[in-house]
Design an enzyme around this catalytic site. Structure first.
Site, PDB file in Angstrom:
ATOM      1  N   ARG A   1       4.631  -2.203   9.888  1.00 55.51           N
ATOM      2  CA  ARG A   1       3.515  -2.927   9.257  1.00 55.51           C
ATOM      3  C   ARG A   1       2.768  -3.631  10.381  1.00 55.51           C
ATOM      4  O   ARG A   1       3.337  -4.469  11.080  1.00 55.51           O
ATOM      5  CB  ARG A   1       4.024  -3.942   8.235  1.00 55.51           C
ATOM      6  CG  ARG A   1       2.933  -4.895   7.784  1.00 55.51           C
ATOM      7  CD  ARG A   1       3.309  -5.738   6.594  1.00 55.51           C
ATOM      8  NE  ARG A   1       3.269  -4.959   5.377  1.00 55.51           N
ATOM      9  CZ  ARG A   1       3.219  -5.493   4.149  1.00 55.51           C
ATOM     10  NH1 ARG A   1       3.214  -6.795   3.992  1.00 55.51           N
ATOM     11  NH2 ARG A   1       3.195  -4.713   3.095  1.00 55.51           N
TER      12      ARG A   1
ATOM     13  N   HIS B   1      -2.627   1.428   2.909  1.00 52.78           N
ATOM     14  CA  HIS B   1      -1.324   0.957   2.406  1.00 52.78           C
ATOM     15  C   HIS B   1      -0.732   2.062   1.513  1.00 52.78           C
ATOM     16  O   HIS B   1      -0.630   1.907   0.301  1.00 52.78           O
ATOM     17  CB  HIS B   1      -1.508  -0.347   1.628  1.00 52.78           C
ATOM     18  CG  HIS B   1      -0.240  -1.085   1.358  1.00 52.78           C
ATOM     19  ND1 HIS B   1       0.987  -0.696   1.864  1.00 52.78           N
ATOM     20  CD2 HIS B   1       0.013  -2.218   0.625  1.00 52.78           C
ATOM     21  CE1 HIS B   1       1.923  -1.548   1.459  1.00 52.78           C
ATOM     22  NE2 HIS B   1       1.353  -2.471   0.704  1.00 52.78           N
TER      23      HIS B   1
ATOM     24  N   GLN C   1       2.292   1.528  -1.113  1.00 51.31           N
ATOM     25  CA  GLN C   1       1.974   0.858  -2.371  1.00 51.31           C
ATOM     26  C   GLN C   1       1.466   1.859  -3.404  1.00 51.31           C
ATOM     27  O   GLN C   1       1.733   1.732  -4.599  1.00 51.31           O
ATOM     28  CB  GLN C   1       0.929  -0.233  -2.132  1.00 51.31           C
ATOM     29  CG  GLN C   1       0.597  -1.046  -3.362  1.00 51.31           C
ATOM     30  CD  GLN C   1       1.751  -1.923  -3.828  1.00 51.31           C
ATOM     31  OE1 GLN C   1       2.346  -2.637  -3.026  1.00 51.31           O
ATOM     32  NE2 GLN C   1       2.070  -1.880  -5.115  1.00 51.31           N
TER      33      GLN C   1
ATOM     34  N   ASP D   1      -7.074  -6.637  -5.754  1.00 48.09           N
ATOM     35  CA  ASP D   1      -6.257  -7.121  -4.639  1.00 48.09           C
ATOM     36  C   ASP D   1      -6.909  -8.414  -4.147  1.00 48.09           C
ATOM     37  O   ASP D   1      -8.032  -8.747  -4.554  1.00 48.09           O
ATOM     38  CB  ASP D   1      -6.235  -6.037  -3.536  1.00 48.09           C
ATOM     39  CG  ASP D   1      -5.267  -6.351  -2.396  1.00 48.09           C
ATOM     40  OD1 ASP D   1      -4.445  -7.275  -2.531  1.00 48.09           O
ATOM     41  OD2 ASP D   1      -5.340  -5.656  -1.360  1.00 48.09           O
TER      42      ASP D   1
ATOM     43  N   CYS E   1      -1.174  -5.184  -6.224  1.00 53.63           N
ATOM     44  CA  CYS E   1      -0.031  -4.930  -5.329  1.00 53.63           C
ATOM     45  C   CYS E   1       0.784  -6.186  -5.060  1.00 53.63           C
ATOM     46  O   CYS E   1       1.938  -6.094  -4.653  1.00 53.63           O
ATOM     47  CB  CYS E   1      -0.524  -4.303  -4.024  1.00 53.63           C
ATOM     48  SG  CYS E   1      -1.629  -5.373  -3.071  1.00 53.63           S
TER      49      CYS E   1
ATOM     50  N   ARG F   1       8.294  -0.249  -5.984  1.00 61.60           N
ATOM     51  CA  ARG F   1       8.290  -0.077  -4.521  1.00 61.60           C
ATOM     52  C   ARG F   1       9.672   0.419  -4.082  1.00 61.60           C
ATOM     53  O   ARG F   1       9.795   1.272  -3.215  1.00 61.60           O
ATOM     54  CB  ARG F   1       7.969  -1.410  -3.823  1.00 61.60           C
ATOM     55  CG  ARG F   1       6.561  -1.927  -4.041  1.00 61.60           C
ATOM     56  CD  ARG F   1       5.516  -1.040  -3.400  1.00 61.60           C
ATOM     57  NE  ARG F   1       5.740  -0.862  -1.980  1.00 61.60           N
ATOM     58  CZ  ARG F   1       5.342  -1.709  -1.019  1.00 61.60           C
ATOM     59  NH1 ARG F   1       4.653  -2.782  -1.348  1.00 61.60           N
ATOM     60  NH2 ARG F   1       5.579  -1.453   0.253  1.00 61.60           N
TER      61      ARG F   1
HETATM   62  N1  NVA Z   1      -4.837  -6.103   1.160  1.00 63.63           N
HETATM   63  C1  NVA Z   1      -3.658  -6.917   1.291  1.00 63.63           C
HETATM   64  C2  NVA Z   1      -2.461  -6.212   0.735  1.00 63.63           C
HETATM   65  C3  NVA Z   1      -1.179  -7.007   0.802  1.00 63.63           C
HETATM   66  C4  NVA Z   1       0.016  -6.252   0.322  1.00 63.63           C
HETATM   67  C5  NVA Z   1      -3.449  -7.271   2.754  1.00 63.63           C
HETATM   68  O1  NVA Z   1      -3.642  -6.385   3.600  1.00 63.63           O
HETATM   69  O2  NVA Z   1      -3.112  -8.403   3.049  1.00 63.63           O
HETATM   70  N1   CP Z   2       2.494  -5.388  -1.942  1.00 61.56           N
HETATM   71  C1   CP Z   2       3.069  -5.623  -0.757  1.00 61.56           C
HETATM   72  O1   CP Z   2       3.013  -4.817   0.187  1.00 61.56           O
HETATM   73  O2   CP Z   2       3.753  -6.809  -0.712  1.00 61.56           O
HETATM   74  P1   CP Z   2       4.390  -7.506   0.562  1.00 61.56           P
HETATM   75  O3   CP Z   2       3.256  -7.957   1.445  1.00 61.56           O
HETATM   76  O4   CP Z   2       5.172  -8.652  -0.001  1.00 61.56           O
HETATM   77  O5   CP Z   2       5.268  -6.525   1.272  1.00 61.56           O
END
Ligand code: NVA
Ligand code: CP
Length: 300
Positions: A103, A130, A133, A218, A258, A286
């Site tokens: 990540r 992502h 997800q 989101d 998500c 997930r």
């Molecule tokens: N769009 C959000 C998704 C978090 C799971 C981010 O990138 O922070």
């Molecule tokens: N939805 C998601 O990826 O959650 P986290 O940021 O908690 O991993």
């Protein structure tokens, strides 16, 4: 040595492979068997440059449930944070483990890692995509409503990493995607290039929601955009999933997010905690979807 199979984008899968993973995830969810340990002795390295609850817990629990184990690696405590080249780190880590999950911010980081890794690399969120997800979101739709082909999904809010992966899913699974964003926050052109007549852009959320079977949103400011929070609150003020938006959708439409969610910003508490919301099934999925993915990549 065969090159490793990576999961950097949903487009690394064919439509059939995506549907098979969804079916496998639903099977694993409904047939939990502690003796089923296809990943016995296998190790997943998890590199997190950004925070996470769901992704970390689901990958770590998923590996343990399939008989393997997972290592949490933070750039703060590894040489990655001190500038060791990604290519060297990828060669070293992949010589010791069976799969790597990353990540990170810059999408190129995952791509470089994959290029130099001997084992499968999984994108667990970048600024661009992502895909993990979407495995869970699509599993949730199939589980609760059946095939999504020909249905209408409505994305409201930022044209961000999640929105981009929805565009990929629409392409692979054949659903219509209505995207309502402020003009300055539309999805990247590089991703939209792939979108055909199935994807339609809107500026009005209520218009976009008409006829939708699934409404998704989101956060307004993603990880790494904290300094833009105030400016984004202004730009996205009217891009909220509320009861009026839900009323435009089909009667039996469901709502996904998500998570983490900000009640009162991108979604009201009435929708988030209401009867059409399936966000906690989505979050649990997930685990099941990624178990199917790990089995697919590691046991291939
Ligand atoms: N769009 C959000 C998704 C978090 C799971 C981010 O990138 O922070
Ligand atoms: N939805 C998601 O990826 O959650 P986290 O940021 O908690 O991993």
């Amino acid at each position: 040595m065969m090159p490793a199979r990576h999961f950097i984008s949903l487009l690394d899968l064919s439509g059939d492979e995506f549907r098979n993973l969804i079916a496998r995830a639903i099977y694993l969810k409904n047939n939990r068997d502690p003796d089923f340990q296809p990943l016995k002795g296998k190790v997943l390295a998890m590199i997190f440059e950004k925070s996470s609850t769901r992704t970390r817990v689901s990958f770590e629990a998923g590996m343990a449930q399939l008989g393997g184990s997972a290592l949490f690696l933070s750039p703060r405590d590894t040489q990655l944070g001190r500038g060791e080249p990604l290519s060297d780190s990828a060669k070293v880590i992949s010589s010791m483990v069976d799969c790597i999950m990353i990540r990170t911010y810059d999408h190129a980081t995952v791509e470089i890692f994959a290029r130099h890794s001997h084992v499968p690399v999984i994108n667990a969120l970048t600024d661009l995509l992502h895909p993990c997800q979407l495995l869970a979101d699509m599993q949730t739709y199939f589980e609760l409503k059946g095939n999504i082909a020909g249905k209408t999904v409505c994305w409201i809010g930022d044209g961000n990493n999640m929105c981009h992966s929805y565009i990929h899913a629409a392409y692979l699974l054949g659903f219509k995607l209505h995207i309502a964003t402020p003009n300055d926050y539309q999805p990247d052109n590089s991703i939209l290039e792939l979108a055909d007549e199935r994807v339609q852009l809107f500026s009005n959320p209520e218009q976009a929601a008409v006829g939708a079977d699934l409404i998704v949103t989101d956060v307004w400011a993603s990880m790494g955009q904290e300094e833009e929070q105030k400016q984004r609150e202004k730009a996205f003020k009217t891009y909220q999933v509320n009861d009026l938006v839900m009323a435009k959708a089909n009667e039996n439409a469901i709502f996904m997010h998500c998570l983490p969610a900000h009640r009162g910003e991108e979604v009201t508490a009435t929708v988030m905690d209401g009867e059409q919301s399936v966000v906690f099934i989505e979050a649990e999925n997930r685990l099941h979807a990624q178990k199917a993915l790990l089995e697919f990549l590691i046991c291939a």
